[in-house]
Write a protein that holds these residues in place. Structure first.
Motif, PDB file in Angstrom:
ATOM      1  N   ASP A   1      -5.515   0.983   1.947  1.00  0.00           N
ATOM      2  CA  ASP A   1      -6.144  -0.236   2.444  1.00  0.00           C
ATOM      3  C   ASP A   1      -7.610   0.030   2.769  1.00  0.00           C
ATOM      4  O   ASP A   1      -8.477  -0.825   2.577  1.00  0.00           O
ATOM      5  CB  ASP A   1      -5.411  -0.739   3.684  1.00  0.00           C
ATOM      6  CG  ASP A   1      -5.811  -2.173   4.017  1.00  0.00           C
ATOM      7  OD1 ASP A   1      -6.222  -2.900   3.088  1.00  0.00           O
ATOM      8  OD2 ASP A   1      -5.708  -2.546   5.195  1.00  0.00           O
TER       9      ASP A   1
ATOM     10  N   THR B   1      -5.733   5.027   4.654  1.00  0.00           N
ATOM     11  CA  THR B   1      -4.752   4.592   3.651  1.00  0.00           C
ATOM     12  C   THR B   1      -5.491   3.935   2.494  1.00  0.00           C
ATOM     13  O   THR B   1      -6.720   3.782   2.518  1.00  0.00           O
ATOM     14  CB  THR B   1      -3.780   3.549   4.233  1.00  0.00           C
ATOM     15  OG1 THR B   1      -4.527   2.349   4.482  1.00  0.00           O
ATOM     16  CG2 THR B   1      -3.120   4.029   5.494  1.00  0.00           C
TER      17      THR B   1
ATOM     18  N   LEU C   1       0.817  -1.205   0.000  1.00  0.00           N
ATOM     19  CA  LEU C   1       0.000   0.000   0.000  1.00  0.00           C
ATOM     20  C   LEU C   1       0.851   1.254   0.000  1.00  0.00           C
ATOM     21  O   LEU C   1       0.613   2.194  -0.751  1.00  0.00           O
ATOM     22  CB  LEU C   1      -0.874   0.004   1.254  1.00  0.00           C
ATOM     23  CG  LEU C   1      -1.791  -1.194   1.367  1.00  0.00           C
ATOM     24  CD1 LEU C   1      -2.128  -1.476   2.804  1.00  0.00           C
ATOM     25  CD2 LEU C   1      -3.030  -0.910   0.551  1.00  0.00           C
ATOM     26  N   ASP C   2       1.869   1.251   0.866  1.00  0.00           N
ATOM     27  CA  ASP C   2       2.676   2.473   0.985  1.00  0.00           C
ATOM     28  C   ASP C   2       3.414   2.750  -0.309  1.00  0.00           C
ATOM     29  O   ASP C   2       3.634   3.898  -0.681  1.00  0.00           O
ATOM     30  CB  ASP C   2       3.645   2.352   2.158  1.00  0.00           C
ATOM     31  CG  ASP C   2       4.521   1.115   2.050  1.00  0.00           C
ATOM     32  OD1 ASP C   2       4.097   0.155   1.385  1.00  0.00           O
ATOM     33  OD2 ASP C   2       5.622   1.115   2.620  1.00  0.00           O
TER      34      ASP C   2
ATOM     35  N   ASP D   1      -6.034   6.857  12.938  1.00  0.00           N
ATOM     36  CA  ASP D   1      -4.987   6.860  11.908  1.00  0.00           C
ATOM     37  C   ASP D   1      -5.451   7.650  10.698  1.00  0.00           C
ATOM     38  O   ASP D   1      -6.645   7.884  10.519  1.00  0.00           O
ATOM     39  CB  ASP D   1      -4.691   5.430  11.437  1.00  0.00           C
ATOM     40  CG  ASP D   1      -4.301   4.518  12.572  1.00  0.00           C
ATOM     41  OD1 ASP D   1      -3.156   4.614  13.010  1.00  0.00           O
ATOM     42  OD2 ASP D   1      -5.163   3.722  13.023  1.00  0.00           O
ATOM     43  N   ARG D   2      -4.468   8.014   9.860  1.00  0.00           N
ATOM     44  CA  ARG D   2      -4.812   8.563   8.554  1.00  0.00           C
ATOM     45  C   ARG D   2      -5.384   7.417   7.717  1.00  0.00           C
ATOM     46  O   ARG D   2      -4.886   6.294   7.792  1.00  0.00           O
ATOM     47  CB  ARG D   2      -3.564   9.097   7.847  1.00  0.00           C
ATOM     48  CG  ARG D   2      -2.920  10.270   8.541  1.00  0.00           C
ATOM     49  CD  ARG D   2      -3.561  11.596   8.122  1.00  0.00           C
ATOM     50  NE  ARG D   2      -3.104  12.646   9.020  1.00  0.00           N
ATOM     51  CZ  ARG D   2      -3.823  13.123  10.052  1.00  0.00           C
ATOM     52  NH1 ARG D   2      -5.024  12.642  10.302  1.00  0.00           N
ATOM     53  NH2 ARG D   2      -3.351  14.065  10.833  1.00  0.00           N
TER      54      ARG D   2
ATOM     55  N   ASP E   1       1.057   4.303  -2.723  1.00  0.00           N
ATOM     56  CA  ASP E   1       0.742   5.631  -2.213  1.00  0.00           C
ATOM     57  C   ASP E   1       1.880   6.614  -2.479  1.00  0.00           C
ATOM     58  O   ASP E   1       1.685   7.725  -2.967  1.00  0.00           O
ATOM     59  CB  ASP E   1       0.485   5.524  -0.702  1.00  0.00           C
ATOM     60  CG  ASP E   1      -0.410   6.626  -0.209  1.00  0.00           C
ATOM     61  OD1 ASP E   1      -0.577   7.616  -0.963  1.00  0.00           O
ATOM     62  OD2 ASP E   1      -0.922   6.511   0.906  1.00  0.00           O
TER      63      ASP E   1
ATOM     64  N   LYS F   1      -8.280   8.187  -1.483  1.00  0.00           N
ATOM     65  CA  LYS F   1      -8.385   8.255  -0.029  1.00  0.00           C
ATOM     66  C   LYS F   1      -9.459   9.241   0.388  1.00  0.00           C
ATOM     67  O   LYS F   1     -10.165   9.038   1.370  1.00  0.00           O
ATOM     68  CB  LYS F   1      -7.029   8.618   0.590  1.00  0.00           C
ATOM     69  CG  LYS F   1      -6.086   7.422   0.577  1.00  0.00           C
ATOM     70  CD  LYS F   1      -4.792   7.703   1.282  1.00  0.00           C
ATOM     71  CE  LYS F   1      -3.967   8.714   0.522  1.00  0.00           C
ATOM     72  NZ  LYS F   1      -2.645   8.890   1.106  1.00  0.00           N
TER      73      LYS F   1
END
Ligand SMILES: Nc1ncnc2c1ncn2[C@@H]1O[C@H](COP(=O)(O)OP(=O)(O)OP(=O)(O)O)[C@@H](O)[C@H]1O
Ligand SMILES: [Mg+2]
Lengths: 319, 254
Positions: free
Chosen positions: A304, A302, A202-203, A299-300, A206, A230
């Motif tokens: 996901d 994502t 994911l990161d 959390d921010r 992103d 997002k």
């Protein structure tokens, strides 16, 4: 558009032993449009159809149906022309174990039409770029996975293609090499090269890509820039573990600042904007409702969460 | 197209040059046969002579058989290297490169032929040291015949590798075919020593003709009918198996 695909499908007929066969619908109708100079990602869990999609675009596998134009040419009828304009680094890498990496690189360079001299120059350039000069003359089977992958990348870039396909380029790389690779990809974009990469990180999607599609079970479930996708869910997500999950979900859905809730296993996810400011209100609401919180985190959101929203599963579980 | 073939050939020869151990290792078996089996034949009525008597006469008949064994065995196993390449992405990469597809196979086949010719020269050298006398045309034609046989056997091997794509399966298939082919070609001892049914069966074995042609060449019988027959047969078979190998490669994409 450097890639334009319409209704791409691929159905494999796989052997099941004893002469029986099974139809596998690897890709079930995918439309793609990638602009020149874009870094475009296909994000999806194992078996989603990422590799099959890339293989069709890179002229390795013929689509069962649908059409695609890559770098201005049809991938089926003008495969030869497409091959001159692309680089392709497969998930397996494809570096010959028996020869030194430099030899593979030189061969690849000469196949694209370079003379011996030009090939030597180009190979040295690429070896330099990927810090491979020192290990260039060792048989590739003596190299580490990451070193081999860097050779695979160098070979894929040998013809300075306007478009390069990278199938899971960072799988098996340590954080340092992963960061290096991200820098390479960004450098490619700065030089105007288009990149289509697949990943299940994911990161990575992103941080690296301009736009992406999320693929699941052979279909695109979402498409856009990481930011847009997002924003679709909300800026932040509160993950709660609560004894009476159903009641909590009902209560939270009724709050004006909550955009959406998702139950995922024993966790409840509530999407909201401006989480820091709305969290106290959320806590008060739950307390007023007499619901005991076992754990809570903010959390921010994502990618996901985007995946969860579209498939009902978390990519972490699916992969 | 020609350029790509030469590029692949050069690349493959580079690999052989860096690691020449295996082709040399492959020579152990034929040379042992020459040293330890050929002397057993000195008393046998072979080569059309009532009793050869001398080692040189036995070698005249036995060496061509051993050489064809090298051509067949050495080449039939060469495809194994390609099975792994169907999985590790090497062929996948080449398939989407601008490389001319047949060159990928042709380069390797030509490499196998060159290795084979070098091996043949060494085997003949050992036989000559043991007392065999050969004329130059016989040597040159024999090398050509080896090349033709190897061209067929190694293309067949790549074809098998690319269609079976499994080491275990491939070794079963190769073993299944080589032993009867070898025995029914009279590689060790001439088929003419055997009963009629074996001589009839051998006529359906292409290798029989290459072994017979080899023996005719060594005996300087250049007008023997088996020579053009063997060359013609193996060229046709080589073209067929090459075509099959190239087509099998196109199918690896699934
Ligand atoms: N040659 C093939 N024959 C039969 N089935 C295949 C073949 N290639 C892929 N599949 C099937 O198609 C589906 C999609 O596979 P694909 O390799 O495209 O997934 P992926 O998204 O790349 O997954 P991963 O993240 O594991 O690499 C899977 O179910 C796979 O089993
Ligand atoms: Mg994949």
């Amino acid at each position: 558009m450097i890639i334009e695909a319409h209704g791409l499908r691929k159905t494999f007929t796989a052997k099941r032993g004893r002469g029986r066969t099974e139809e596998v619908e690897a890709v079930r109708g995918i439309d793609l449009a990638v602009d020149e100079g874009e870094v475009f990602a296909c994000l999806g869990p194992n078996g989603a159809g990422k590799t099959t999609t890339v293989r069709m675009l890179a002229t390795f596998t013929a689509p069962t149906s649908g059409t695609a134009r890559v770098a201005g040419h049809d991938v089926v009828n003008e495969a030869g022309k497409v091959r001159e304009k692309i680089g392709y680094v497969s998930q397996a890498g494809g570096v010959d174990d028996n020869a030194p990496g430099r030899e593979s690189l030189l061969l690849a360079a000469r196949i694209t039409g370079l003379s011996r001299k030009q090939a030597l120059v180009r190979a040295d350039e690429l070896l330099e770029t990927f810090s491979l000069t020192e290990i260039a003359n060792r048989p590739a089977k003596t190299l580490s996975g990451g070193q081999k992958r860097r050779f695979a990348l160098a070979i894929g870039l040998v013809n300075r293609p306007p478009l390069i396909f990278l199938d899971e380029p960072t799988t098996g790389l340590d954080p340092q090499n992963r960061a290096n690779l991200w820098d390479e990809v960004r450098a490619l974009r700065d030089q105007g090269t288009s990149v289509l990469l697949t990943t299940h990180y994911l990161d990575e999607a992103d941080a690296l890509c301009d736009r992406l599609v999320i693929i699941d079970h052979g279909l695109i479930v979402a498409e856009g820039t990481p930011g847009e996708l997002k924003k679709e869910v909300a800026g932040d997500v509160v993950t709660l573990r609560i004894d009476d999950q159903a009641a909590a979900q009902e209560l939270l859905s009724a709050q004006p600042y909550i955009k959406e809730t998702q139950a995922e296993g024993d966790a409840l996810r509530a999407y909201l904007d401006d989480g820091e400011h709305n969290l106290p209100a959320l806590l008060r609401a739950l307390e007023a409702g007499g619901l005991a919180i076992r754990s809570i985190s903010l959390d921010r959101a994502t990618l996901d969460d985007v995946f969860l929203r579209h498939t009902g599963r978390s990519l972490r579980d699916a992969a | 197209m020609f350029r790509h073939t030469m590029l692949f050939l050069g690349y493959e020869l580079g690999n052989v040059r860096r690691n020449p151990v295996w082709p040399l290792f492959g020579l152990m078996q034929p040379i042992l046969y020459l040293l330890l089996f050929a002397p057993l034949l000195t008393g046998l009525p072979i080569g059309g002579k009532p009793s050869g008597g001398t080692l040189a006469n036995a070698l005249l008949v036995f060496t061509p058989g051993v050489m064809m064994m090298v051509a067949l065995f050495g080449s039939l196993f060469t495809g194994f290297s390609m099975i792994n390449e169907t999985r590790n992405g090497v062929l996948e990469r080449l398939a989407v490169s601008p490389a001319w597809r047949p060159a990928i196979i042709l380069g390797r086949v030509l490499k196998d032929m060159i290795v084979l010719i070098l091996q043949a020269i060494l085997v003949m050298g050992v036989a000559v040291l043991m007392g065999l006398r050969l004329s130059l045309p016989a040597v040159l034609l024999m090398l050509l015949l080896m090349a033709a046989t190897g061209l067929f056997a190694s293309s067949l091997s790549y074809g098998l590798a690319l269609s079976i794509r499994d080491e275990g399966g491939m070794s079963q298939v190769v073993q299944l075919f080589t032993l009867p082919l070898m025995l029914l070609a009279g590689m060790m001892l001439p088929i003419s020593l055997g009963p009629d049914w074996m001589q009839t069966a051998a006529r359906f074995n292409p290798l029989y003709y290459s072994v017979e042609a080899g023996r005719a060449l060594f005996a300087d019988n250049f007008s023997d009918g088996s020579i053009p027959l063997a060359f013609g047969l193996f060229l046709v078979l080589a073209v067929l198996s090459l075509g099959w190998a190239v087509r099998s490669m196109k199918r690896i994409a699934g």
